[in-house]
Design a protein around this motif. Structure first.
Motif, PDB file in Angstrom:
ATOM      1  N   HIS A   1       0.696  11.331   7.541  1.00 48.13           N
ATOM      2  CA  HIS A   1      -0.661  10.815   7.007  1.00 48.13           C
ATOM      3  C   HIS A   1      -0.837  11.852   5.655  1.00 48.13           C
ATOM      4  CE1 HIS A   1      -2.899   9.320  10.389  1.00 48.13           C
ATOM      5  NE2 HIS A   1      -1.754   8.726  10.308  1.00 48.13           N
ATOM      6  N   ALA A   2      -0.571  12.963   5.681  1.00 52.96           N
ATOM      7  CA  ALA A   2      -0.652  13.620   4.207  1.00 52.96           C
ATOM      8  C   ALA A   2      -0.074  13.072   3.093  1.00 52.96           C
ATOM      9  CB  ALA A   2      -0.268  15.016   4.413  1.00 52.96           C
ATOM     10  N   ALA A   3       1.218  12.693   3.446  1.00 55.50           N
ATOM     11  CA  ALA A   3       1.949  12.136   2.124  1.00 55.50           C
ATOM     12  C   ALA A   3       1.485  10.846   1.980  1.00 55.50           C
ATOM     13  CB  ALA A   3       3.525  11.768   2.488  1.00 55.50           C
ATOM     14  N   LEU A   4       1.171  10.026   2.873  1.00 58.53           N
ATOM     15  CA  LEU A   4       0.592   8.623   2.506  1.00 58.53           C
ATOM     16  C   LEU A   4      -0.852   8.887   1.881  1.00 58.53           C
ATOM     17  CD1 LEU A   4       1.368   6.950   5.997  1.00 58.53           C
ATOM     18  CD2 LEU A   4       2.484   6.563   3.607  1.00 58.53           C
ATOM     19  N   ALA A   5      -1.722   9.942   2.096  1.00 51.81           N
ATOM     20  CA  ALA A   5      -3.153   9.705   1.695  1.00 51.81           C
ATOM     21  C   ALA A   5      -2.880  10.097  -0.019  1.00 51.81           C
ATOM     22  CB  ALA A   5      -3.820  11.338   2.046  1.00 51.81           C
ATOM     23  N   GLY A   6      -1.818  10.771  -0.415  1.00 54.66           N
ATOM     24  CA  GLY A   6      -1.388  11.151  -1.840  1.00 54.66           C
ATOM     25  C   GLY A   6      -1.172   9.760  -2.664  1.00 54.66           C
ATOM     26  N   LEU A   7      -0.753   8.714  -2.087  1.00 53.71           N
ATOM     27  CA  LEU A   7      -0.540   7.216  -2.830  1.00 53.71           C
ATOM     28  C   LEU A   7      -1.832   6.677  -3.362  1.00 53.71           C
ATOM     29  CD1 LEU A   7       2.310   5.974  -0.275  1.00 53.71           C
ATOM     30  CD2 LEU A   7       2.590   7.406  -2.348  1.00 53.71           C
ATOM     31  N   HIS A   8      -3.214   7.099  -2.824  1.00 53.05           N
ATOM     32  CA  HIS A   8      -4.239   6.391  -3.165  1.00 53.05           C
ATOM     33  C   HIS A   8      -4.945   7.441  -4.166  1.00 53.05           C
ATOM     34  CE1 HIS A   8      -3.100   5.249   0.842  1.00 53.05           C
ATOM     35  NE2 HIS A   8      -3.652   4.256   0.595  1.00 53.05           N
ATOM     36  N   PRO A   9      -5.422   6.920  -5.352  1.00 54.16           N
ATOM     37  CA  PRO A   9      -6.529   7.650  -6.173  1.00 54.16           C
ATOM     38  C   PRO A   9      -7.273   8.339  -5.453  1.00 54.16           C
ATOM     39  CG  PRO A   9      -5.890   5.539  -7.189  1.00 54.16           C
ATOM     40  CD  PRO A   9      -5.114   5.482  -5.595  1.00 54.16           C
ATOM     41  N   LEU A  10      -8.071   7.852  -4.400  1.00 55.48           N
ATOM     42  CA  LEU A  10      -9.171   8.457  -3.735  1.00 55.48           C
ATOM     43  C   LEU A  10      -8.595   9.933  -3.113  1.00 55.48           C
ATOM     44  CD1 LEU A  10     -11.596   5.713  -2.516  1.00 55.48           C
ATOM     45  CD2 LEU A  10     -11.856   7.585  -4.557  1.00 55.48           C
TER      46      LEU A  10
ATOM     47  N   LEU B   1     -10.212  -9.223  -1.758  1.00 58.00           N
ATOM     48  CA  LEU B   1     -10.857  -8.179  -1.775  1.00 58.00           C
ATOM     49  C   LEU B   1     -10.144  -6.917  -1.200  1.00 58.00           C
ATOM     50  CD1 LEU B   1     -13.643  -6.626  -1.717  1.00 58.00           C
ATOM     51  CD2 LEU B   1     -14.157  -7.194   0.735  1.00 58.00           C
ATOM     52  N   HIS B   2      -9.803  -6.039  -2.485  1.00 55.58           N
ATOM     53  CA  HIS B   2      -9.174  -4.829  -2.431  1.00 55.58           C
ATOM     54  C   HIS B   2      -9.835  -3.589  -1.646  1.00 55.58           C
ATOM     55  CE1 HIS B   2      -6.828  -7.166  -5.524  1.00 55.58           C
ATOM     56  NE2 HIS B   2      -5.711  -6.591  -4.735  1.00 55.58           N
ATOM     57  N   VAL B   3      -9.290  -3.268  -0.649  1.00 56.39           N
ATOM     58  CA  VAL B   3      -9.928  -2.280   0.228  1.00 56.39           C
ATOM     59  C   VAL B   3      -8.750  -1.048   0.192  1.00 56.39           C
ATOM     60  CG1 VAL B   3     -11.101  -1.272   2.347  1.00 56.39           C
ATOM     61  CG2 VAL B   3     -11.295  -3.641   1.314  1.00 56.39           C
ATOM     62  N   ASP B   4      -8.541  -0.433  -0.967  1.00 54.97           N
ATOM     63  CA  ASP B   4      -7.437   0.403  -1.154  1.00 54.97           C
ATOM     64  C   ASP B   4      -7.292   1.669  -1.824  1.00 54.97           C
ATOM     65  OD1 ASP B   4      -7.788  -0.275  -3.707  1.00 54.97           O
ATOM     66  OD2 ASP B   4      -6.168  -1.744  -3.939  1.00 54.97           O
ATOM     67  N   GLY B   5      -8.379   2.101  -1.737  1.00 52.00           N
ATOM     68  CA  GLY B   5      -8.575   3.626  -2.380  1.00 52.00           C
ATOM     69  C   GLY B   5      -8.405   3.667  -3.768  1.00 52.00           C
ATOM     70  N   GLY B   6      -8.366   2.354  -4.568  1.00 50.19           N
ATOM     71  CA  GLY B   6      -8.187   2.408  -5.984  1.00 50.19           C
ATOM     72  C   GLY B   6      -6.879   2.181  -6.436  1.00 50.19           C
ATOM     73  N   GLN B   7      -5.823   1.839  -5.530  1.00 43.02           N
ATOM     74  CA  GLN B   7      -4.508   1.662  -5.737  1.00 43.02           C
ATOM     75  C   GLN B   7      -4.046   0.232  -6.757  1.00 43.02           C
ATOM     76  OE1 GLN B   7      -2.322   1.034  -1.906  1.00 43.02           O
ATOM     77  NE2 GLN B   7      -1.506   2.990  -2.201  1.00 43.02           N
ATOM     78  N   SER B   8      -5.123  -0.617  -6.400  1.00 40.36           N
ATOM     79  CA  SER B   8      -4.810  -1.686  -7.248  1.00 40.36           C
ATOM     80  C   SER B   8      -5.151  -1.670  -8.814  1.00 40.36           C
ATOM     81  CB  SER B   8      -5.329  -3.060  -6.654  1.00 40.36           C
ATOM     82  OG  SER B   8      -7.035  -2.899  -6.541  1.00 40.36           O
TER      83      SER B   8
ATOM     84  N   ILE C   1       4.976   0.362  -5.020  1.00 35.80           N
ATOM     85  CA  ILE C   1       4.876   2.039  -5.131  1.00 35.80           C
ATOM     86  C   ILE C   1       6.416   2.320  -5.050  1.00 35.80           C
ATOM     87  CG2 ILE C   1       4.266   3.975  -3.951  1.00 35.80           C
ATOM     88  CD1 ILE C   1       1.844   2.577  -2.978  1.00 35.80           C
ATOM     89  N   GLN C   2       6.918   3.238  -6.079  1.00 31.48           N
ATOM     90  CA  GLN C   2       8.271   3.744  -5.944  1.00 31.48           C
ATOM     91  C   GLN C   2       8.501   4.622  -4.597  1.00 31.48           C
ATOM     92  OE1 GLN C   2      10.699   3.535  -8.560  1.00 31.48           O
ATOM     93  NE2 GLN C   2      12.093   4.515  -6.889  1.00 31.48           N
ATOM     94  N   GLY C   3       9.368   4.239  -3.937  1.00 31.97           N
ATOM     95  CA  GLY C   3       9.643   5.133  -2.670  1.00 31.97           C
ATOM     96  C   GLY C   3       9.041   4.191  -1.476  1.00 31.97           C
ATOM     97  N   VAL C   4       8.354   3.102  -1.627  1.00 30.71           N
ATOM     98  CA  VAL C   4       8.054   2.467  -0.443  1.00 30.71           C
ATOM     99  C   VAL C   4       8.524   1.041  -0.998  1.00 30.71           C
ATOM    100  CG1 VAL C   4       5.768   1.610   0.584  1.00 30.71           C
ATOM    101  CG2 VAL C   4       5.659   3.631  -0.632  1.00 30.71           C
ATOM    102  N   PRO C   5       9.737   0.828  -0.343  1.00 32.72           N
ATOM    103  CA  PRO C   5      10.329  -0.390  -0.376  1.00 32.72           C
ATOM    104  C   PRO C   5       9.455  -1.844   0.362  1.00 32.72           C
ATOM    105  CG  PRO C   5      11.624   0.831   1.042  1.00 32.72           C
ATOM    106  CD  PRO C   5      10.567   1.793   0.462  1.00 32.72           C
ATOM    107  N   SER C   6       9.032  -2.612  -0.128  1.00 32.44           N
ATOM    108  CA  SER C   6       8.467  -3.725   0.241  1.00 32.44           C
ATOM    109  C   SER C   6       8.423  -5.018   0.057  1.00 32.44           C
ATOM    110  CB  SER C   6       6.909  -3.244  -0.080  1.00 32.44           C
ATOM    111  OG  SER C   6       6.724  -3.217  -1.350  1.00 32.44           O
ATOM    112  N   VAL C   7       9.727  -5.526  -0.618  1.00 34.42           N
ATOM    113  CA  VAL C   7      10.059  -6.739  -0.857  1.00 34.42           C
ATOM    114  C   VAL C   7       9.467  -7.932   0.209  1.00 34.42           C
ATOM    115  CG1 VAL C   7      11.804  -8.329  -1.634  1.00 34.42           C
ATOM    116  CG2 VAL C   7      11.781  -6.394  -2.518  1.00 34.42           C
ATOM    117  N   LEU C   8       9.870  -7.466   1.316  1.00 35.84           N
ATOM    118  CA  LEU C   8       9.751  -8.527   2.282  1.00 35.84           C
ATOM    119  C   LEU C   8       7.959  -8.778   2.622  1.00 35.84           C
ATOM    120  CD1 LEU C   8      12.434  -8.647   5.303  1.00 35.84           C
ATOM    121  CD2 LEU C   8      11.750 -10.067   3.111  1.00 35.84           C
ATOM    122  N   ALA C   9       7.175  -7.461   2.390  1.00 34.71           N
ATOM    123  CA  ALA C   9       6.107  -7.560   2.622  1.00 34.71           C
ATOM    124  C   ALA C   9       5.371  -8.590   1.507  1.00 34.71           C
ATOM    125  CB  ALA C   9       5.584  -6.080   2.734  1.00 34.71           C
TER     126      ALA C   9
END
Length: 235
Positions: free
Chosen positions: A189-198, A225-232, A138-146
């Motif tokens: 939480h509000a900003a993070l919620a918007g990262l999910h299609p749901l 098993l993806h439990v990710d609000g549709g992100q994948s 996700i752009q804006g969520v740097p996550s290379v080590l993850a």
């Protein structure tokens, strides 16, 4: 002889790990829970082991506690993990060492020991917690080590599933989106919620329910098993 299943849960002192402990105790499992800061247990079906999961000595103590108190290991939940969000070039050697220790060493040492026990039993189940950021950056969520560490666990899950299928051992993973847990301050939480299609974050119970499903799905192995609000699935 007590025939209740025995489950080991790492990263068990708070958040998803603590919820997983509560849920499996309520379902009649005997639980071995480990984390750096976990408190001693007064519950007969719960044994706690304090320690750094990235240390092979901790892994051995957890396995020994399970065998001493309960005599078997049916399921291992590799929940312990850390996430450090920084631009790639801002990561320090200490960041890399910390993420590698918890996310990779913490998976490797205890899983290796648990699988050895499960081989002798002729059955067992490994469930690991990864992240959808592995496949869906996700752009804006740097996550290379993850991605580097949890992506390895996703790949290892499939490899373990095939290597040990004939031994009666299953391996699966749960790949969460962003979950309401102590890791995320309420004001984010509000900003993070918007990262999910749901349009909302997940609850810790969503991840625990996925672990419960996988542990009771004998024909499922090698599954992420993806439990990710549709992100994948996409945006």
């Amino acid at each position: 002889m007590n025939t209740s299943k025995v489950i080991i849960i790492t990263g068990a002192s708070q958040g998803i790990g603590a919820e997983t402990v509560k849920t499996f105790l309520s379902r009649g499992y005997r639980v071995v829970a480990t984390a750096r800061s976990i408190q001693p247990s007064t519950t007969p079906d719960l044994v706690t082991v304090a320690g750094d999961i990235g240390d092979p000595d901790t892994a051995q103590r957890v396995i020994d506690a399970a065998m001493k108190h309960f005599g078997r290991i049916d399921t291992l939940v590799n929940n312990a993990g850390i996430f450090i969000a920084k631009p790639f070039t801002a990561y320090t050697a200490e960041d890399y060492a910390q993420v590698s220790s918890v996310n990779l060493n913490g998976f490797f040492y205890i899983t290796q020991r648990a699988v050895s026990i499960m081989e002798n039993q002729g059955n067992g189940h490994i469930v690991s917690i990864t992240t959808t950021l592995v496949e869906h950056a996700i752009q804006g969520v740097p996550s290379v080590l993850a991605s580097l560490s949890k992506g390895g666990i996703s790949a290892a899950t499939k490899s373990l599933a095939i290597e040990y299928a004939h031994k009666g051992i299953r391996a699966n993973a749960v790949s969460p989106g962003i979950i309401k847990s102590p890791m995320h301050a309420v004001e984010t939480h509000a900003a993070l919620a918007g990262l999910h299609p749901l349009g909302h974050m997940g609850e810790m119970s969503d991840i625990v329910n996925a672990i419960v499903y996988l542990d009771n799905a004998p024909f499922v192995t090698g599954e992420i098993l993806h439990v990710d609000g549709g992100q994948s699935a996409g945006h």
